[in-house]
Design an enzyme around this catalytic site. Structure first.
Site: not given
Length: 435
Positions: A146, A74, A281, A269
């Site tokens: 658009t 607790h 991102e 890489s």
């Protein structure tokens, strides 16, 4: 939240030691009010307050609480026992008449208040960067899109102005959510005030400039926390909206703007040429997390009877992580926009690559307004030439000039294809923001 994504403020705020300092703040505030009402000894309160100021709770205290909790199972019991060990016998008057949820919920509100204050400051800094960039690119022409398709000319600055307006609404929502959790709850077991009077709760709330919970059972209603998570999730959608725009503009086929790319930075890489929009991102990923945290927050609202703790384990994760994620993502995006690399020449090139198709509506209106053509006839004329331009790459103006059905002369065509027409209300829109 893993350390990789923790700002210094959030790491400190949501540490175990910080949590226990918030618990102690609640306990001492209640004890002070009780001392003023003659319910606990005033000298004990004074002594305990002095000791707490001289010896604030630290990580060593947090470790001791963990040791005791391993036996008691607790956390509040472990906390109060550790306080007695640290501060002496006066600590026995701590938690007088209170129940665990009084302390945990009110202290959690203290931490949420601080966290939201930090996030509001982060949002304000992001807005300021948007303001600076809006001014810098106020008259920089670009093509509006658009459905991802070229539509009509606009200015690059209007994108930032639009984001400013959204961030203003975010600030309103975050401020309202912060007010919703500026609530003190000290009502005891099942919220009856049987062992602690309502005056104690009201006194603490008044001292903090907060409000007392108007009615409780034993748990502060979780719609308040859901509102916080909702405001954070919506803030996340704003961050994502901006991030997705930058990600699109950085695409090789578009290349109108891009994230900063530092000296020595690598994008892949295996492919040395790569410059990837990794920062935005990353922001998009955080926005997804924030929406997920809201789902859990909504699930936490419905609890059994006067109290259960099904919400507790979830909140130990989602509240620190949601506030930490929002702060981190906002700061990351602020850096991106501050150092954004912009290519105005590329914007003009992209606009002109479709041979003037973006001026089709202006031509349509000229045929209707100046030549009296029906809308249907004018639309058919412009669309026929526009679709031919799409298919062949020929300029729309040249096609219209060669079309015998077109009544517009050279001067009228020049006016219809004038970029300045689309910039004439920019000052008015900026004026709404005092810019």
């Amino acid at each position: 939240m893993i350390d990789r994504y923790l700002t210094p403020e959030m790491k400190a705020l949501w540490s175990e030691a910080s949590k226990y300092r918030a618990w102690l703040r609640v306990e001492l505030a209640a004890m002070g009010a009780q001392a003023a009402h003659g319910e606990v000894p005033a000298d004990a309160y004074a002594a305990l307050t002095a000791r707490a100021a001289a010896d604030p709770l630290d990580e060593a205290f947090a470790e001791r609480v963990a040791e005791i909790e391993a036996v008691t199972r607790h956390d509040i019991v472990a906390f109060t026992r550790a306080l007695t060990e640290r501060y002496g016998e006066e600590a026995r008057f701590i938690h007088h008449g209170l129940t665990s949820t009084d302390v945990v919920d009110t202290a959690q509100n203290l931490l949420l208040d601080e966290a939201l204050t930090v996030i509001l400051a982060d949002a304000a800094k992001l807005r300021e960067v948007c303001r600076v960039q809006a001014v810098a690119y106020k008259y920089t022409p670009t093509v509006g899109r658009t459905h991802g398709i070229h539509a009509e000319p606009m200015t690059f600055g209007l994108k930032f102005l639009n984001w400013m307006a959204t961030l203003d609404r975010d600030a309103e929502r975050l401020t309202a959510a912060r007010e919703r959790v500026r609530v003190v709850m000290l009502s005891g077991s099942v919220g009856t005030y049987a062992h602690v009077s309502p005056e104690i709760e009201e006194a603490v709330a008044a001292a903090w400039g907060w409000t007392a919970a108007p009615i409780t059972n034993q748990t502060l209603a979780r719609d308040r926390h859901a509102e916080v998570l909702s405001a954070l999730a919506i803030f996340g959608t704003t961050l994502e909206r901006i991030a997705v725009e930058i990600r699109h503009l950085q695409r090789s086929e578009v290349r109108e703007a891009m994230e900063p790319f530092g000296k020595g930075q690598t994008g892949s890489s295996s492919m040395p040429h790569k410059k990837n929009p990794i920062l935005t991102e990353n922001v998009t990923g955080f926005a997804r997390l924030l929406r997920g945290f809201l789902t859990t927050g909504l699930e936490n609202v419905a609890l059994w009877h006067e109290r259960d703790i099904s919400h507790s384990s979830a909140e130990r994760v989602i509240l620190p992580d949601a506030t930490a994620a929002a702060s981190y993502a906002a700061r990351r995006l602020t850096g991106v926009l501050r150092d954004l690399v912009v290519f105005p020449e590329r914007m003009l090139k992209n606009m002109n690559d479709l041979g003037g198709l973006v001026f089709s509506q202006r031509v349509l209106h000229a045929l209707i307004d100046e030549k009296g053509m029906s809308r249907e006839a004018a639309y058919e004329l412009v669309q026929r030439n526009a679709l031919h331009s799409w298919e062949t790459g020929e300029g729309l103006r040249d096609l219209l000039k060669a079309d015998a059905a077109n009544p517009l002369n050279d001067a009228e065509l020049d006016a219809a294809f004038d970029l300045a027409f689309y910039l004439r209300h920019v000052d008015h829109m900026y004026g709404r923001f005092g810019l």
